[in-house]
Write a protein that holds these residues in place. Sequence first.
Motif, PDB file in Angstrom:
ATOM      1  N   VAL A 154       0.840  -1.197   0.000  1.00  0.00           N
ATOM      2  CA  VAL A 154       0.000   0.000   0.000  1.00  0.00           C
ATOM      3  C   VAL A 154       0.877   1.250   0.000  1.00  0.00           C
ATOM      4  O   VAL A 154       1.824   1.356   0.798  1.00  0.00           O
ATOM      5  CB  VAL A 154      -0.935   0.026   1.234  1.00  0.00           C
ATOM      6  N   VAL A 155       0.553   2.159  -0.902  1.00  0.00           N
ATOM      7  CA  VAL A 155       1.128   3.501  -0.872  1.00  0.00           C
ATOM      8  C   VAL A 155       0.031   4.431  -0.361  1.00  0.00           C
ATOM      9  O   VAL A 155      -1.002   4.604  -1.023  1.00  0.00           O
ATOM     10  CB  VAL A 155       1.606   3.955  -2.262  1.00  0.00           C
ATOM     11  N   ALA A 156       0.241   4.972   0.832  1.00  0.00           N
ATOM     12  CA  ALA A 156      -0.758   5.820   1.462  1.00  0.00           C
ATOM     13  C   ALA A 156      -0.276   7.262   1.458  1.00  0.00           C
ATOM     14  O   ALA A 156       0.915   7.527   1.612  1.00  0.00           O
ATOM     15  CB  ALA A 156      -1.010   5.359   2.893  1.00  0.00           C
ATOM     16  N   VAL A 157      -1.211   8.184   1.286  1.00  0.00           N
ATOM     17  CA  VAL A 157      -0.885   9.616   1.240  1.00  0.00           C
ATOM     18  C   VAL A 157      -1.741  10.350   2.264  1.00  0.00           C
ATOM     19  O   VAL A 157      -2.961  10.169   2.317  1.00  0.00           O
ATOM     20  CB  VAL A 157      -1.124  10.188  -0.170  1.00  0.00           C
ATOM     21  N   ARG A 158      -1.068  11.157   3.042  1.00  0.00           N
ATOM     22  CA  ARG A 158      -1.776  11.893   4.091  1.00  0.00           C
ATOM     23  C   ARG A 158      -2.642  12.988   3.488  1.00  0.00           C
ATOM     24  O   ARG A 158      -2.194  13.729   2.615  1.00  0.00           O
ATOM     25  CB  ARG A 158      -0.733  12.508   5.024  1.00  0.00           C
ATOM     26  N   ILE A 159      -3.891  13.060   3.950  1.00  0.00           N
ATOM     27  CA  ILE A 159      -4.744  14.125   3.428  1.00  0.00           C
ATOM     28  C   ILE A 159      -4.414  15.424   4.162  1.00  0.00           C
ATOM     29  O   ILE A 159      -3.987  15.429   5.309  1.00  0.00           O
ATOM     30  CB  ILE A 159      -6.244  13.773   3.541  1.00  0.00           C
ATOM     31  N   ALA A 160      -4.644  16.512   3.434  1.00  0.00           N
ATOM     32  CA  ALA A 160      -4.075  17.778   3.866  1.00  0.00           C
ATOM     33  C   ALA A 160      -4.804  18.420   5.037  1.00  0.00           C
ATOM     34  O   ALA A 160      -4.218  19.215   5.753  1.00  0.00           O
ATOM     35  CB  ALA A 160      -4.056  18.752   2.688  1.00  0.00           C
TER      36      ALA A 160
END
Lengths: 183, 183
Positions: free
Chosen positions: A170-176
Amino acid sequence: MARSRQAAQPAAREPTTNQQKGTRMSSDAPAVQDFYPDDVAHCYGCGRLNESGLRLRTRWEGEETVSRLTPAPYHTAIPGAVYGGLVASLLDCHGTGSAAAAVLRAEGREIGDGESPRFVTAALHVDFLKPTPLGPELEVRGRITEIKGRKVVVEETLSADGVVTARGHVVAVRIADVPAATP
Amino acid sequence: MARSRQAAQPAAREPTTNQQKGTRMSSDAPAVQDFYPDDVAHCYGCGRLNESGLRLRTRWEGEETVSRLTPAPYHTAIPGAVYGGLVASLLDCHGTGSAAAAVLRAEGREIGDGESPRFVTAALHVDFLKPTPLGPELEVRGRITEIKGRKVVVEETLSADGVVTARGHVVAVRIADVPAATP
């Protein structure tokens, strides 16, 4: 956005209420999802405020993140096996939960020490190694392999009765719109 | 294993009955899943005999396979977006359905010309390009890029209101106990 820690705590104290009918989980220890801000806590897979959902919950066990869930009888694929979409869902939500836990730890915080950061998934890869038996509790374990800016990468296994049946990446991206820390 | 085509046809004539509460689909044309043998037709994602499931249905439109489904309001991720596990589930089951359709076509058969072959997923990759809005009907489209032995590879898009929000890559493998053709 509601950011009070108090708002998150009742769910942490009653983790098995309102869960999707037929599913079960095995621990009452605080989970990273218990401390998502209220307005991003409705995910069908892992939101504590989604009364129809799976309500997956993720914790640390040493250097690994762990989530456990027992599927419902109707979560079937071919007879006797868990359907792939549920396997993918568990790996997906375990990935974002693990990413949140990783950022907390990187900041020197424990789960529950302020709100949890919220991640979404940018990419998910699942290798289905063998049929996942429908019946026993499933265990998803994750290892953090990268934290860089807003991105966290998690390598995962899903197992039943101690046998790994699927691997996830999984590549997860923090929401702003979730603050870095709200002590 | 029940292999009578008659057993499969009632579901094909009544595709919207018993579907998971709150979801909707848009077409009554025969789908490849309508003709899965009864004993492999209980998948939560695409089994016509799973009364709790999504009952995804896949058809040809020219050279592409197409499935459509409108999520239920509780299939949320962050507010206003479809949760990633559902996106993954739709890409997964659309992949196996597309593989079955591809083998039928390769054999010169139409959907419904005998039972459909049954595939399971060996690998699934999802790139979440942007949030998938929760509300409109979702459309999954597939292109067959490889048929080799028991393996079929499908490249997919998932879109809402004509905007592609996710891409999928599925490696599907035919299970052994479904016959090559049962005219």
